[in-house]
Write a protein that holds these residues in place. Structure first.
Motif, PDB file in Angstrom:
ATOM      1  N   GLN A 153      18.183  25.716 -37.656  1.00 52.19           N
ATOM      2  CA  GLN A 153      18.285  24.317 -37.249  1.00 52.19           C
ATOM      3  C   GLN A 153      17.756  24.131 -35.830  1.00 52.19           C
ATOM      4  O   GLN A 153      17.055  23.157 -35.546  1.00 52.19           O
ATOM      5  CB  GLN A 153      19.733  23.848 -37.359  1.00 52.19           C
ATOM      6  N   ALA A 154      18.092  25.085 -34.939  1.00 50.33           N
ATOM      7  CA  ALA A 154      17.577  25.015 -33.570  1.00 50.33           C
ATOM      8  C   ALA A 154      16.060  25.199 -33.552  1.00 50.33           C
ATOM      9  O   ALA A 154      15.344  24.536 -32.784  1.00 50.33           O
ATOM     10  CB  ALA A 154      18.245  26.086 -32.709  1.00 50.33           C
ATOM     11  N   ARG A 155      15.556  26.087 -34.401  1.00 55.93           N
ATOM     12  CA  ARG A 155      14.115  26.303 -34.491  1.00 55.93           C
ATOM     13  C   ARG A 155      13.411  25.025 -34.965  1.00 55.93           C
ATOM     14  O   ARG A 155      12.406  24.614 -34.374  1.00 55.93           O
ATOM     15  CB  ARG A 155      13.840  27.458 -35.451  1.00 55.93           C
ATOM     16  N   ARG A 205      15.627  28.460 -30.491  1.00 55.00           N
ATOM     17  CA  ARG A 205      14.772  27.743 -29.531  1.00 55.00           C
ATOM     18  C   ARG A 205      13.518  28.542 -29.218  1.00 55.00           C
ATOM     19  O   ARG A 205      12.406  27.990 -29.174  1.00 55.00           O
ATOM     20  CB  ARG A 205      15.546  27.464 -28.245  1.00 55.00           C
ATOM     21  N   ARG A 259      22.538  29.522 -22.686  1.00 56.32           N
ATOM     22  CA  ARG A 259      23.281  29.853 -23.907  1.00 56.32           C
ATOM     23  C   ARG A 259      23.878  31.262 -23.831  1.00 56.32           C
ATOM     24  O   ARG A 259      24.998  31.498 -24.279  1.00 56.32           O
ATOM     25  CB  ARG A 259      22.363  29.746 -25.128  1.00 56.32           C
ATOM     26  N   SER A 274      22.313  28.117 -38.009  1.00 55.86           N
ATOM     27  CA  SER A 274      22.247  27.553 -36.656  1.00 55.86           C
ATOM     28  C   SER A 274      20.920  27.884 -35.992  1.00 55.86           C
ATOM     29  O   SER A 274      20.309  27.033 -35.332  1.00 55.86           O
ATOM     30  CB  SER A 274      23.408  28.095 -35.811  1.00 55.86           C
ATOM     31  N   ARG A 275      20.473  29.128 -36.170  1.00 56.97           N
ATOM     32  CA  ARG A 275      19.175  29.541 -35.606  1.00 56.97           C
ATOM     33  C   ARG A 275      18.045  28.688 -36.164  1.00 56.97           C
ATOM     34  O   ARG A 275      17.195  28.190 -35.420  1.00 56.97           O
ATOM     35  CB  ARG A 275      18.937  31.015 -35.954  1.00 56.97           C
ATOM     36  N   LEU A 320      21.413  29.624 -31.194  1.00 64.87           N
ATOM     37  CA  LEU A 320      20.638  28.523 -30.615  1.00 64.87           C
ATOM     38  C   LEU A 320      19.524  29.053 -29.722  1.00 64.87           C
ATOM     39  O   LEU A 320      18.396  28.538 -29.746  1.00 64.87           O
ATOM     40  CB  LEU A 320      21.554  27.596 -29.815  1.00 64.87           C
TER      41      LEU A 320
END
Length: 319
Positions: free
Chosen positions: A249-251, A303, A271, A246-247, A299
């Motif tokens: 993908q957000a990056r 980001r 968040r 998840s980290r 997330l």
């Protein structure tokens, strides 16, 4: 202007690496799926490896499917290179449409017919469809069950949101991903669209392709009834793996969409607040709420890293 002449050839693309058992289930679902009438099908399977290891498996599939199957390797490591190998072969064989699904999925019986019809009838250049989540094997722990439950809820919310946007004509605002994807090849050829090899290990080359297609004037959309199922192995249902994925993908999203650094603190604060609330209500909502809290923190982490330009190495070879 709507194209009234139907497509003559559809290429069904699959990139695979080190997952022969999962690939076998995907190929079996291709055998079982409905085939569009009066259209030639060609399956393009590219193994991202130095040497071929799936010849017997692919030959068995070709005998069962009664359609052309092209199997080859792409020795250059990285998903974008293997995807481009599929794309180049589809162009060379003169296909009108190229579809993609992942090698750890299975397709619904009506998937191909619905996906192609959604692309062609609406005169679109790129479409995606729903991804529904299931475990590859029965879960064994409470946390695996919680992560699976969260992923299923998240996918369900995304599917409902995209279906609503399709109904009101705003589905072209969202990207399409190669886990369930169909492309009009003439548009890719006209604009020289390819998957970005600079994203070799970060992931997100399909997102970048979708963004580039839109920038070139391409029309995107969503096909609500073209369903595939993501079959997640148990080792990916851990909190640690879910956080990292998840980290990153957000990056990737922050980098590809050029999210400014000054907006990151506001996104992160929202968040963190949501995560705190989820922790507080977890005695009532259960472990899925805790997984969602972890997801929110991931997330926020992603980001910030993306806004600072720190690239992911999620898909880099393990040493």
């Amino acid at each position: 202007m709507i194209r009234r002449i139907p497509p003559k050839m559809i290429a069904i693309g699959v990139v695979t690496k080190d997952r022969p058992a999962m690939l076998a289930r995907l190929l079996a679902s291709f055998v079982e799926m409905d085939k569009p009438a009066d259209v030639q099908l060609a399956f393009v399977v590219i193994e991202n490896a130095d040497t071929a290891s799936l010849g017997a498996q692919v030959a068995q599939f070709e005998a069962a499917i009664s359609h052309k199957v092209l199997y080859d390797i792409e020795p250059e490591p990285g998903i974008p290179f293997a995807r481009n190998a599929v794309l180049e072969r589809a162009l060379t064989m003169g296909a009108d449409i190229l579809t993609f699904v992942d090698d750890d999925e299975r397709v619904d019986q009506g998937w191909l017919v619905a996906l192609v019809q959604g692309l062609w009838d609406r005169d679109l250049d790129l479409v995606g469809g729903p991804l529904r989540i299931e475990a590859e094997t029965p879960v064994q722990t409470f946390w695996q069950s919680a992560v699976l439950g969260f992923l299923q809820q998240k996918a369900g919310r995304n599917e409902a949101r995209r279906a609503e946007r399709t109904a009101n004509g705003t589905d072209g605002t969202q990207d399409a991903y190669t886990n369930n994807w169909a492309l009009r090849l003439s548009f890719a050829a006209q604009h020289g669209l390819r998957f970005d090899g600079n994203l070799r290990y970060t992931g997100g080359s399909d997102t970048a392709f979708s963004i580039a297609l839109k920038a070139a004037g391409g029309r995107r959309g969503w096909v609500p009834d073209a369903v595939v199922y993501d079959r997640i192995p148990l080792h990916r249902l851990s909190l640690g793996y879910h956080y990292r994925r998840s980290r990153d993908q957000a990056r990737n999203g922050a980098i590809l969409r050029k999210k400014p650094l000054w907006k990151a603190p506001f996104f992160m604060l929202a968040r963190f607040v949501e995560a705190a609330v989820l922790v507080l209500i977890s005695p009532i909502k259960g472990r899925v709420a805790l997984v969602r809290a972890v997801h929110n923190i991931a997330l926020a982490d992603g980001r910030l890293r993306g806004a600072l330009g720190f690239k992911s190495s999620l898909y880099a070879p393990k040493t």
